[in-house]
Design a protein around this motif. Structure first.
Motif, PDB file in Angstrom:
ATOM      1  N   GLN A   1      11.696 -30.092   1.863  1.00  0.00           N
ATOM      2  CA  GLN A   1      10.726 -29.085   2.266  1.00  0.00           C
ATOM      3  C   GLN A   1      11.408 -27.724   2.472  1.00  0.00           C
ATOM      4  OE1 GLN A   1       7.127 -29.356   2.750  1.00  0.00           O
ATOM      5  NE2 GLN A   1       7.573 -27.164   2.604  1.00  0.00           N
ATOM      6  N   LYS A   2      12.583 -27.731   3.080  1.00  0.00           N
ATOM      7  CA  LYS A   2      13.323 -26.482   3.292  1.00  0.00           C
ATOM      8  C   LYS A   2      13.735 -25.864   1.957  1.00  0.00           C
ATOM      9  CE  LYS A   2      15.197 -27.712   7.841  1.00  0.00           C
ATOM     10  NZ  LYS A   2      16.434 -28.018   8.614  1.00  0.00           N
ATOM     11  N   ARG A   3      14.182 -26.702   1.017  1.00  0.00           N
ATOM     12  CA  ARG A   3      14.581 -26.212  -0.306  1.00  0.00           C
ATOM     13  C   ARG A   3      13.398 -25.601  -1.032  1.00  0.00           C
ATOM     14  NH1 ARG A   3      16.860 -31.194  -3.283  1.00  0.00           N
ATOM     15  NH2 ARG A   3      17.083 -29.702  -5.000  1.00  0.00           N
ATOM     16  N   LEU A   4      12.247 -26.240  -0.928  1.00  0.00           N
ATOM     17  CA  LEU A   4      11.056 -25.748  -1.612  1.00  0.00           C
ATOM     18  C   LEU A   4      10.579 -24.425  -1.005  1.00  0.00           C
ATOM     19  CD1 LEU A   4       9.092 -29.096  -2.077  1.00  0.00           C
ATOM     20  CD2 LEU A   4      10.298 -27.788  -3.836  1.00  0.00           C
ATOM     21  N   THR A   5      10.633 -24.336   0.316  1.00  0.00           N
ATOM     22  CA  THR A   5      10.239 -23.092   0.982  1.00  0.00           C
ATOM     23  C   THR A   5      11.170 -21.953   0.587  1.00  0.00           C
ATOM     24  OG1 THR A   5       9.336 -24.320   2.872  1.00  0.00           O
ATOM     25  CG2 THR A   5       9.856 -21.992   3.220  1.00  0.00           C
ATOM     26  N   SER A   6      12.469 -22.249   0.534  1.00  0.00           N
ATOM     27  CA  SER A   6      13.451 -21.253   0.120  1.00  0.00           C
ATOM     28  C   SER A   6      13.204 -20.822  -1.321  1.00  0.00           C
ATOM     29  CB  SER A   6      14.863 -21.817   0.263  1.00  0.00           C
ATOM     30  OG  SER A   6      15.830 -20.912  -0.221  1.00  0.00           O
ATOM     31  N   TYR A   7      12.890 -21.797  -2.185  1.00  0.00           N
ATOM     32  CA  TYR A   7      12.605 -21.485  -3.588  1.00  0.00           C
ATOM     33  C   TYR A   7      11.406 -20.549  -3.690  1.00  0.00           C
ATOM     34  CZ  TYR A   7      10.533 -21.927  -8.193  1.00  0.00           C
ATOM     35  OH  TYR A   7       9.964 -21.639  -9.402  1.00  0.00           O
ATOM     36  N   LEU A   8      10.360 -20.855  -2.941  1.00  0.00           N
ATOM     37  CA  LEU A   8       9.140 -20.049  -2.999  1.00  0.00           C
ATOM     38  C   LEU A   8       9.414 -18.615  -2.569  1.00  0.00           C
ATOM     39  CD1 LEU A   8       6.114 -20.287  -3.620  1.00  0.00           C
ATOM     40  CD2 LEU A   8       5.737 -20.748  -1.194  1.00  0.00           C
ATOM     41  N   ASP A   9      10.157 -18.453  -1.472  1.00  0.00           N
ATOM     42  CA  ASP A   9      10.480 -17.107  -0.979  1.00  0.00           C
ATOM     43  C   ASP A   9      11.306 -16.322  -1.997  1.00  0.00           C
ATOM     44  OD1 ASP A   9       9.147 -17.709   1.346  1.00  0.00           O
ATOM     45  OD2 ASP A   9      10.955 -18.210   2.480  1.00  0.00           O
ATOM     46  N   GLN A  10      12.230 -17.033  -2.647  1.00  0.00           N
ATOM     47  CA  GLN A  10      13.143 -16.386  -3.572  1.00  0.00           C
ATOM     48  C   GLN A  10      12.468 -16.057  -4.903  1.00  0.00           C
ATOM     49  OE1 GLN A  10      16.208 -18.862  -5.516  1.00  0.00           O
ATOM     50  NE2 GLN A  10      17.719 -17.344  -4.885  1.00  0.00           N
ATOM     51  N   THR A  11      11.579 -16.932  -5.346  1.00  0.00           N
ATOM     52  CA  THR A  11      11.062 -16.843  -6.711  1.00  0.00           C
ATOM     53  C   THR A  11       9.772 -16.052  -6.837  1.00  0.00           C
ATOM     54  OG1 THR A  11      12.050 -19.025  -7.104  1.00  0.00           O
ATOM     55  CG2 THR A  11      10.529 -18.214  -8.770  1.00  0.00           C
ATOM     56  N   LYS A  12       9.000 -15.925  -5.760  1.00  0.00           N
ATOM     57  CA  LYS A  12       7.717 -15.235  -5.865  1.00  0.00           C
ATOM     58  C   LYS A  12       7.850 -13.830  -6.459  1.00  0.00           C
ATOM     59  CE  LYS A  12       3.419 -14.147  -3.461  1.00  0.00           C
ATOM     60  NZ  LYS A  12       3.263 -12.898  -4.220  1.00  0.00           N
ATOM     61  N   PRO A  13       8.819 -13.023  -6.043  1.00  0.00           N
ATOM     62  CA  PRO A  13       8.953 -11.703  -6.677  1.00  0.00           C
ATOM     63  C   PRO A  13       9.221 -11.787  -8.175  1.00  0.00           C
ATOM     64  CG  PRO A  13      10.188 -11.790  -4.624  1.00  0.00           C
ATOM     65  CD  PRO A  13       9.772 -13.199  -4.931  1.00  0.00           C
ATOM     66  N   VAL A  14       9.988 -12.811  -8.600  1.00  0.00           N
ATOM     67  CA  VAL A  14      10.277 -12.975 -10.025  1.00  0.00           C
ATOM     68  C   VAL A  14       9.009 -13.363 -10.776  1.00  0.00           C
ATOM     69  CG1 VAL A  14      11.607 -14.308 -11.720  1.00  0.00           C
ATOM     70  CG2 VAL A  14      12.681 -13.593  -9.572  1.00  0.00           C
ATOM     71  N   ILE A  15       8.210 -14.261 -10.190  1.00  0.00           N
ATOM     72  CA  ILE A  15       6.936 -14.654 -10.803  1.00  0.00           C
ATOM     73  C   ILE A  15       6.028 -13.438 -10.929  1.00  0.00           C
ATOM     74  CG2 ILE A  15       4.816 -15.980 -10.411  1.00  0.00           C
ATOM     75  CD1 ILE A  15       6.548 -18.196  -9.244  1.00  0.00           C
TER      76      ILE A  15
ATOM     77  N   ILE B   1      11.848 -21.014 -18.548  1.00  0.00           N
ATOM     78  CA  ILE B   1      11.090 -22.029 -17.822  1.00  0.00           C
ATOM     79  C   ILE B   1      11.509 -21.972 -16.362  1.00  0.00           C
ATOM     80  CG2 ILE B   1      12.751 -23.871 -18.395  1.00  0.00           C
ATOM     81  CD1 ILE B   1      10.258 -25.762 -18.462  1.00  0.00           C
ATOM     82  N   ILE B   2      10.527 -21.857 -15.476  1.00  0.00           N
ATOM     83  CA  ILE B   2      10.804 -21.769 -14.053  1.00  0.00           C
ATOM     84  C   ILE B   2       9.930 -22.766 -13.306  1.00  0.00           C
ATOM     85  CG2 ILE B   2      11.550 -19.367 -14.120  1.00  0.00           C
ATOM     86  CD1 ILE B   2       8.842 -18.515 -13.186  1.00  0.00           C
ATOM     87  N   GLY B   3      10.358 -23.132 -12.131  1.00  0.00           N
ATOM     88  CA  GLY B   3       9.631 -24.096 -11.317  1.00  0.00           C
ATOM     89  C   GLY B   3      10.532 -24.617 -10.223  1.00  0.00           C
ATOM     90  N   PRO B   4       9.958 -25.133  -9.151  1.00  0.00           N
ATOM     91  CA  PRO B   4      10.761 -25.625  -8.036  1.00  0.00           C
ATOM     92  C   PRO B   4      11.587 -26.849  -8.422  1.00  0.00           C
ATOM     93  CG  PRO B   4       8.445 -26.193  -7.746  1.00  0.00           C
ATOM     94  CD  PRO B   4       8.514 -25.273  -8.916  1.00  0.00           C
ATOM     95  N   PRO B   5      12.621 -27.170  -7.638  1.00  0.00           N
ATOM     96  CA  PRO B   5      13.404 -28.381  -7.912  1.00  0.00           C
ATOM     97  C   PRO B   5      12.505 -29.603  -7.880  1.00  0.00           C
ATOM     98  CG  PRO B   5      13.889 -27.501  -5.718  1.00  0.00           C
ATOM     99  CD  PRO B   5      13.099 -26.464  -6.432  1.00  0.00           C
ATOM    100  N   GLY B   6      12.650 -30.460  -8.902  1.00  0.00           N
ATOM    101  CA  GLY B   6      11.824 -31.656  -8.974  1.00  0.00           C
ATOM    102  C   GLY B   6      10.509 -31.455  -9.698  1.00  0.00           C
TER     103      GLY B   6
END
Length: 230
Positions: free
Chosen positions: A177-191, A17-22
């Motif tokens: 917002q910074k955490r979410l942007t960082s998550y998106l950058d980090q996780t997109k390749p995994v998705i 299960i994956i998804g941004p914090p919150g």
């Protein structure tokens, strides 16, 4: 009355299960464990346990990096997570969250364990920011309030002591917002990795209670399953 579901499958379900914090990963995972008798593995919980479990040398080593404010390197976190998965009985279903966080980790997990489905919680960032930024804490007691679903009786003040509430730095909108942007950058390749493997299933929405029934339907319809009864 809550429906109890148990999985009768040709073999166990292995889910990520994956998804941004919150986004509701913890809530969804808990319900999956409750309704499908799954074992829950969290990389965060496992790393924190290294402070207490001195027998697990990998976990202890991982916490040393964490205490130093460093990322846990792949040559520690990968064997640690794979070793924990191997400890789950073969006939037991499991759901893993917080791992993998990189393409290397995703490849290592794909080669080291059977994955049946990857559940991606696609919750709008505006919803997450509103959800997390509404959280306020009474520092002395640890009591937590949320303006959306658990507000204090008097805005900005603890119900019992009437002392002012505090918002953690991590819960301020600009930090989120910074955490979410960082998550998106980090996780997109995994998705993208799991899309290419044909394993990713995304669920979009603003409310966990509305997303979860679709997760249940997805798990019930996994192709190897013989029978799921309510």
């Amino acid at each position: 009355m809550r429906l109890m579901m148990r999985c009768y499958a040709s073999r166990a379900i292995h889910a990520l299960i994956i998804g941004p914090p919150g986004s509701g990963k913890g809530t969804i995972s808990a319900r999956m464990c409750r309704d499908f008798d799954m074992h829950h593995l969290s990389s965060g919980d496992l790393l924190r346990s290294g402070l207490e479990d001195k027998q697990n040398q990998l976990a202890v080593k991982a916490t040393e990096y964490m205490k130093a404010g460093e990322l846990v390197p792949d040559d520690v976190i990968v064997p640690l997570m794979l070793s924990q998965l191997k400890m789950v009985p073969e006939e037991r279903s499991w759901v893993l969250d917080g791992f993998p966080r990189s393409i290397f980790q995703a490849n290592s997990l794909y080669e080291g364990a059977t994955i049946d489905t990857v559940i991606n919680l696609d919750v709008p960032f505006d919803t997450i920011i509103k959800r997390l930024s509404g959280r306020w804490i009474h520092m002395k007691s640890g009591r937590v309030y949320n303006e959306s679903f658990n507000p204090p009786q008097r805005s900005g003040f603890d119900d019992l002591t009437q002392e002012p509430l505090t918002q953690r730095e991590d819960d301020k909108p600009e930090t989120i917002q910074k955490r979410l942007t960082s998550y998106l950058d980090q996780t997109k390749p995994v998705i993208d990795f799991y899309i290419n493997k044909g394993l990713l299933k995304s669920f979009s929405g603003n409310e966990t209670d509305k997303i979860y029934p679709w997760v249940v339907k997805h798990l019930k319809n996994l192709p190897f399953e013989k029978d799921l009864r309510s």
